[in-house]
Design an enzyme around this catalytic site. Structure first.
Site, PDB file in Angstrom:
ATOM      1  N   ASP A 244      24.394   4.124  29.688  1.00  0.00           N
ATOM      2  CA  ASP A 244      23.234   5.005  29.682  1.00  0.00           C
ATOM      3  C   ASP A 244      23.242   5.974  30.867  1.00  0.00           C
ATOM      4  OD1 ASP A 244      20.438   5.667  28.742  1.00  0.00           O
ATOM      5  OD2 ASP A 244      19.975   4.939  30.761  1.00  0.00           O
ATOM      6  N   GLU A 281      26.956   8.217  28.185  1.00  0.00           N
ATOM      7  CA  GLU A 281      25.949   9.230  27.907  1.00  0.00           C
ATOM      8  C   GLU A 281      25.909  10.132  29.132  1.00  0.00           C
ATOM      9  OE1 GLU A 281      21.186   9.917  27.054  1.00  0.00           O
ATOM     10  OE2 GLU A 281      21.867   8.215  28.240  1.00  0.00           O
TER      11      GLU A 281
END
Length: 569
Positions: A244, A281
Site C-alpha cells: 500500500d 501502489e
C-alpha cells in the site's frame, strides 16, 4: 517456551503469562528473552515495559480478543496444508480479482469466501487480491487501520481461516495476493511506541506517523516489516503482496526498503520453489519502481497504474472533475494504452506541476490496471459503481490491453451495491470525527461530499455484495461478457502481448470511437449514443458486446455504446 521481544530503550521487560509476570533478560541488539515452562500453542500472554502495560506482542501471531487484548501463542506448523502440488503462478498473463473479505459475502468470513471460489474459477481469474487482514479496532474496517501486523483479523476467521482460504484457492488453481500496509499503522490499538523507535516522529502522510526506516535503530524496524512480508509468503503460502502507498515510505538510505524487500523475496522464491510477486501502489509514475535491481530499479514485480484507470473512467463515464481533468479526451486514453502512463514528465493540472517519467521499455504486464478498485469506488462519497453499459465498454478495453488487468469484486456482473468507506473505531472521538476526517481528505477532488456516516453499521452492511443479482438477466449477461473477454484474452496471444510499442491506437477526431490494434486484431469501441462506422474492413468478428455489428461499404458499423473485437481481412 522462550518469549522474545525487541525493546532497545527499556530497563525492565516482563512477560505476563497465566496472570503471572516474569522478568525477561536483556540480550544483544535490544532483544529481551525469557523462558516460561508449560507455555505453548494457545497460551495467552502480553508484555509489561518499564512497568507500563500489559501490551500485546508487536509480532503477535494471534489476537483472539482484538487489538486491545492479549496475544496468543500460535504455531504455524500445526496447520495441515493440502496444496503440496501447487507450483505458484507468474503474474505475467494473469488476471487479478480484488476482494474485501468482510463484504464479499453476507457472512464476511474466509470460510464463506471459499464457498464462492467456483464463481471465480468459472470467471477464469488467476489471482485473488485480498484487502488487508491485519487486526483492526471494532468489527468492520477496510483494513488500512491495521495494527498487530503479524496477526489475522479474528472476525474473518483468524490465521487458520486465512490459511484455509489460501489452501482452497490453490486447490482451485488460483493464486493469492495479500494487501499489506507498511507506510503507517492505524490510529487505534497501536502499541508499538512503548517498545521502541518504530516511528520517525513526524507526520509521514495524511494517514499517520512516518515509519522509522532510516533513523537510529531503524535496522530492526526494517526487519519488522520485511519479516512480516516473509511470514505471509512462507508460512501462509501467499503468492504475492500488494504494498500500500509506497510513495509514503520515507526512506533516504542508499538501499531503499523496497529494494531490500525485493532481495529477500527473491531469495525466498528460490527456497520455496514458486514465483513470488511484489506489487507496489505508487503515485510517482516512476519506472524505477518496476525495474530489476540489477538495472538500478527497486525490483517490484509490478505497480498499480492509476493513469490507465483515470483514462478508462473518463472515456466511459464522461466525468472530468478533480484528478480526472487531464484524462477527459480520448487522446489521453490512446496515450496510456500505448505508453503506459499519461504523465511521463508532462504537466499535471491536479498537482500543479510536472509529473512522472517515461515508461518506455517497460512491459505492460508490470503495470496493474483496472476499471474499478476499492479506492476508486470507495473514495467516492456515495461509493457508487459504474453502470453496466460503462462496464461493458471499459472491460472490453481493459481485458484486451497490454497490462495486467484487475477486477473489483462484483464488477463482473455490474453489482448495484455500493462500496462505501466504513470503520468501527472504539474511541468516541475517532468514531465521531471519522466522517469529517474523510471529507477533509478529499477536499479539492471535485466531489459534493454527501457521504453516509462511516461509523454506522448500516454503511458496512450496504457494502456487502448481493449475489442474488446474478438471477437478473442484465447482470448475468454482463457476467457472460466478462467471461468471454477473459477466455478470448487467454486464447489469443495478441491480447496478452505486453509489448506496449506494438499497440497502435486510432482516435475519432470527434471523440466518438476508438480503434486499438493488437497485432492483427482490431478492438473497436463506439462511445457515442448513435451508431458509427469505423474505417475498417470487417473480416471476422470474434466477439461483440451488442448486435448487430455489420459490414457496410465504407467500413464496420457498430451500434451505440458498443464494442467488437475482430480480425480484419
Amino acid at each position: 517456551m522462550i518469549f522474545e521481544v525487541w525493546a532497545p530503550k527499556a530497563t525492565l521487560v516482563e512477560v505476563l503469562v497465566s496472570g503471572e509476570r516474569r522478568a525477561m533478560s536483556p540480550g544483544e541488539g535490544g532483544w529481551w528473552s525469557g523462558e516460561v515452562e508449560g507455555a505453548g500453542h494457545g497460551s495467552s500472554y502480553a508484555y509489561v515495559v518499564d512497568g507500563d502495560g500489559p501490551y500485546p506482542d508487536p509480532r503477535s501471531r494471534r489476537q483472539p480478543e482484538g487489538v486491545f487484548g492479549p496475544s496468543m501463542v500460535y504455531e504455524h506448523a500445526r496447520f495441515t496444508w493440502s496444496d503440496h502440488d501447487w507450483k505458484g503462478r507468474d503474474l505475467r498473463g494473469g488476471v487479478i480479482y480484488e476482494l474485501h473479505v468482510g463484504t464479499f459475502t453476507t457472512e464476511g468470513t474466509f470460510a464463506a469466501a471459499i464457498e464462492r471460489l467456483p464463481h471465480l474459477v468459472e470467471l477464469c481469474v488467476d489471482f485473488v487480491e485480498v484487502m488487508p487482514v491485519a487486526p483492526v479496532p471494532g468489527g468492520r474496517n477496510w483494513g488500512y487501520d491495521g495494527v498487530d501486523l503479524y496477526a489475522v483479523n479474528e472476525t474473518y476467521g483468524g490465521p487458520d481461516g486465512l490459511k484455509s482460504f489460501v489452501d482452497a484457492c490453490h486447490r482451485a488453481g488460483i493464486g493469492v495476493i495479500l494487501d499489506v500496509v507498511y507506510n503507517h499503522l492505524g490510529p487505534s490499538g497501536n502499541f508499538l511506541h512503548p517498545f521502541g523507535p518504530y516511528f520517525s516522529g513526524f507526520k509521514g502522510s495524511y494517514w499517520g506517523d512516518a515509519v522509522n526506516l532510516d533513523g537510529p535503530d531503524s535496522d530492526e524496524v526494517r526487519r519488522y516489516f520485511i519479516g512480516n512480508a516473509v511470514q505471509w509468503l512462507r508460512d501462509f503460502h501467499i503468492d504475492g503482496l500488494r504494498l500500500d502507498a509506497v510513495h509514503a515510505l520515507h526512506d533516504k538510505r542508499a538501499t531503499h526498503l523496497l529494494a531490500e524487500l525485493s532481495e529477500e523475496v527473491d531469495a525466498l522464491a528460490c527456497s520455496v520453489g514458486r514465483p513470488l510477486s511484489l506489487i507496489a501502489e505508487s503515485d510517482l509514475n516512476d519506472p524505477r519502481m518496476v525495474r530489476p535491481l540489477d538495472a538500478g530499479g527497486l525490483g517490484m514485480t509490478a505497480q498499480w497504474d492509476d493513469d490507465v484507470h483515470h483514462a478508462l473512467h473518463c472515456a466511459v463515464s464522461g466525468e472530468s472533475h478533480g484528478y480526472y481533468q487531464d484524462f477527459a479526451q480520448l487522446t489521453a486514453l490512446a496515450k496510456v494504452l500505448t505508453n503506459g502512463v499519461l504523465h511521463d514528465g508532462t504537466y499535471s493540472s491536479f498537482r500543479g506541476r510536472r509529473h512522472g517519467r517515461s515508461f518506455a521499455g517497460v512491459p505492460g504486464h508490470r503495470l496493474v490496471a483496472c476499471l474499478q478498485n476499492h479506492d476508486q469506488i470507495g473514495n467516492r462519497p456515495a461509493g457508487d459503481r459504474l453502470p453496466i453499459v460503462s462496464l461493458k465498454l471499459g472491460a472490453g478495453l481493459l481485458l484486451t490491453s497490454a497490462f495486467t488487468p484487475m477486477l473489483f469484486m462484483g464488477e463482473e456482473w455490474g453489482a448495484r451495491t455500493p462500496f462505501l468507506f466504513f470503520s468501527d473505531h472504539v474511541e468516541t472521538e475517532l468514531r465521531e470525527s471519522e466522517g469529517v476526517r474523510r471529507e477533509r481528505e478529499f477536499d479539492g477532488f471535485g466531489y459534493v461530499w454527501e457521504a453516509p456516516n462511516p461509523s454506522e453499521e448500516e454503511t458496512f452492511v450496504r457494502s456487502k455484495l448481493d449475489w442474488s443479482e446474478l438471477k437478473d438477466e442484465a447482470h448475468w449477461s454482463l457476467l457472460c461478457w466478462y467471461r468471454d473477454l477473459i477466455a478470448l484474452r487467454k486464447a489469443l496471444p495478441e491480447l496478452s502481448d505486453p509489448r506496449l510499442d506494438r499497440v497502435r491506437v486510432e482516435v475519432d477526431p470527434l471523440g466518438k470511437w476508438l480503434l486499438v490494434w493488437r497485432g492483427t486484431l482490431a478492438v473497436t469501441v463506439n462511445f457515442s449514443l448513435e451508431s458509427v462506422t469505423l474505417p475498417l474492413s470487417p473480416g471476422t468478428v470474434l466477439l461483440a458486446s451488442d448486435d448487430p455489428v455489420t459490414a457496410v461499404e465504407d467500413g464496420l458499423r457498430l451500434p451505440a455504446q458498443s464494442m467488437a473485437i475482430c480480425r480484419p481481412t
